[in-house]
Design a protein around this motif. Structure first.
Motif, mmCIF file in Angstrom:
data_model
loop_
_atom_site.group_PDB
_atom_site.id
_atom_site.type_symbol
_atom_site.label_atom_id
_atom_site.label_comp_id
_atom_site.label_asym_id
_atom_site.label_seq_id
_atom_site.Cartn_x
_atom_site.Cartn_y
_atom_site.Cartn_z
ATOM 1 N N PHE A 311 1.098 -1.538 -0.205
ATOM 2 C CA PHE A 311 0.082 -0.307 0.183
ATOM 3 C C PHE A 311 1.000 1.066 -0.201
ATOM 4 O O PHE A 311 0.886 2.068 -0.711
ATOM 5 C CB PHE A 311 -0.777 -0.285 1.205
ATOM 6 N N MET A 312 1.980 1.037 0.390
ATOM 7 C CA MET A 312 3.030 2.118 0.988
ATOM 8 C C MET A 312 3.807 2.672 -0.243
ATOM 9 O O MET A 312 3.550 4.008 -0.915
ATOM 10 C CB MET A 312 3.374 2.504 1.880
ATOM 11 N N PHE A 313 4.550 1.836 -0.539
ATOM 12 C CA PHE A 313 5.589 1.169 -1.650
ATOM 13 C C PHE A 313 4.581 2.408 -3.100
ATOM 14 O O PHE A 313 4.727 2.694 -3.869
ATOM 15 C CB PHE A 313 6.251 1.057 -2.127
ATOM 16 N N LEU A 314 3.521 1.164 -3.391
ATOM 17 C CA LEU A 314 2.500 1.761 -4.817
ATOM 18 C C LEU A 314 2.448 2.966 -4.738
ATOM 19 O O LEU A 314 1.979 3.761 -5.934
ATOM 20 C CB LEU A 314 1.829 0.864 -5.164
ATOM 21 N N GLY A 315 2.050 3.847 -3.575
ATOM 22 C CA GLY A 315 0.464 4.838 -3.442
ATOM 23 C C GLY A 315 2.295 5.479 -2.522
ATOM 24 O O GLY A 315 1.200 6.848 -3.467
ATOM 25 N N LEU A 316 3.412 5.629 -2.378
ATOM 26 C CA LEU A 316 4.156 6.591 -2.589
ATOM 27 C C LEU A 316 4.501 7.374 -4.264
ATOM 28 O O LEU A 316 5.131 7.873 -4.512
ATOM 29 C CB LEU A 316 5.070 6.420 -2.290
ATOM 30 N N ARG A 317 3.957 5.727 -4.894
ATOM 31 C CA ARG A 317 4.204 6.452 -6.909
ATOM 32 C C ARG A 317 4.010 7.188 -7.086
ATOM 33 O O ARG A 317 4.365 8.305 -7.864
ATOM 34 C CB ARG A 317 4.523 5.209 -7.484
ATOM 35 N N MET A 318 2.682 8.099 -7.266
ATOM 36 C CA MET A 318 1.315 9.245 -7.100
ATOM 37 C C MET A 318 2.105 9.400 -6.189
ATOM 38 O O MET A 318 3.024 10.341 -5.257
ATOM 39 C CB MET A 318 0.656 8.362 -6.759
#
Length: 379
Positions: A311-318
């Motif tokens: 959830f974190m490292f995918l979301g932080l791509r945005m």
């Protein structure tokens, strides 16, 4: 009704690019009919599993989906609309390489229901395109782009690559300038990754090509961010830029850690808390699909700790980052309780910042994003 997205893999190309490690084949036209038969069987069989879902996004990727004959693409689209609850405003994307989009094909794609086109341009210079093993030149891209616009496509993405062998800063600036002038709805920019098992990997191993140094790579990326921002493109993800309202809804499903179902050879899925993919072997996939068998390999039940991290490292791509309230709704506890040390450390190092209820990467954090992501992975 719940919503989800669908990915459909078409593994055929007219010519395989020298850097590509995706499951795809050139010169296998004799297999296309049988493959589509198998894929259609899979779509029909699995429709039951998605009967309670409305499909918000569909993405045909490859390979080069537009290398399939129009009649075969029509069959797949007819099956989708007949068997699945496709939302009236669904985003339906097809990837295409220049050289496969004549006026007839573009018109037929629109009639089938495709409303978004993703074109792999990569570079403006014909010499670089030849070096990459692309089937097209600059003029073919321009002609195909015009065909798409004439057919009614207004939501068009153009893929570009930097840090290519022999590519100069001037080449990259020219590529950006010329593509921006064409005003596509969306532009994706990616740094070349040398994947093992590709001809490019061998070329770099033997010293034929030298990897672009990190400083030049970062200068190229920074140039893209600056020029695209000045041209009115909104950077909504590390590698993706869009005109207002034209963000890729399908790709946002991935970055928001939402579930999706994949169909076709080697297609990946994230479904009911599990990640898995189909067989990468063509004969195995087709046999299983025709028999209505489950074709799930490397099934991974995603643990709670892994769900937190993804959830974190995918979301932080945005670029907007991870919404703290959304994290709490998903997991029932505040983000600061789950990652107190990682958040404190990355903030202190100037890699992460908090704004309006979101945790997001700083400009420096984007340059060191992989380092930040590691902080949120489970031990």
């Amino acid at each position: 009704m719940q919503t989800t997205g669908i990915y459909i893999h078409i593994p055929f190309c007219r010519q395989k690019c020298l850097y590509c490690d995706f499951p795809s084949f050139a010169g296998r036209e004799e297999m296309q009919q049988a493959y589509v038969d198998a894929l259609q069987s899979e779509l029909e069989e699995k429709a039951k599993e998605l009967s309670d879902f409305q499909i918000e996004t569909v993405f045909f990727g490859g390979g080069t989906p537009t290398s399939l004959p129009v009649a075969l693409l029509e069959r797949l689209m007819q099956t989708l609309f007949a068997k699945y609850h496709i939302a009236p405003d669904a985003e339906i994307t097809i990837e295409a390489n220049p050289g496969t989009l004549d006026a007839f094909v573009c018109q037929k794609l629109r009639q089938m229901g495709f409303n978004r086109l993703s074109m792999g341009m990569q570079a403006w210079q014909d010499e670089l395109l030849k070096r990459l093993g692309r089937i097209h030149n600059r003029q073919m891209f321009l002609d195909n782009l015009e065909n798409a616009k004439q057919a009614g496509f207004s939501n068009i993405n153009v893929d570009l690559m930097f840090a290519l062998p022999g590519q100069t800063l001037g080449d990259w600036e020219e590529t950006l300038t010329e593509i921006i002038a064409l005003s596509p709805a969306h532009i994706s920019v990616y740094s070349l990754i040398i994947e093992e098992g590709t001809p490019f990997y061998d070329d770099y191993e033997t010293g034929r090509y030298k990897e672009t140094d990190e400083e030049t790579d970062r200068r190229m990326y920074g140039m893209a961010v600056e020029k695209l921002e000045q041209a009115g493109f909104h950077q909504y993800e590390i590698s993706n830029f869009a005109q207002k309202g034209k963000e890729s809804r399908h790709n946002k499903r991935y970055w928001l850690d939402q579930e999706y179902m994949g169909y076709g050879l080697g297609a990946h899925s994230y479904w009911k808390g599990e990640r898995f993919h189909h067989s990468y072997d063509m004969e195995t996939y087709m046999q299983q699909a025709k028999l209505g068998m489950e074709s799930r390999e490397e099934i991974e039940a995603v643990s709670l700790a892994e769900q937190y991290g993804e959830f974190m490292f995918l979301g932080l791509r945005m670029t907007e980052g991870v919404e703290k309230e959304r994290f709490q709704k998903r997991f029932g506890k505040p983000i600061t309780e789950v990652f107190p040390k990682a958040i404190e450390k990355t903030k202190k190092e100037g890699l992460l910042e908090e704004k309006e209820g979101f945790l997001r990467l700083t400009k420096r954090g984007i340059d060191l994003s992989n380092q930040v992501f590691l902080e949120f992975l489970p031990d």
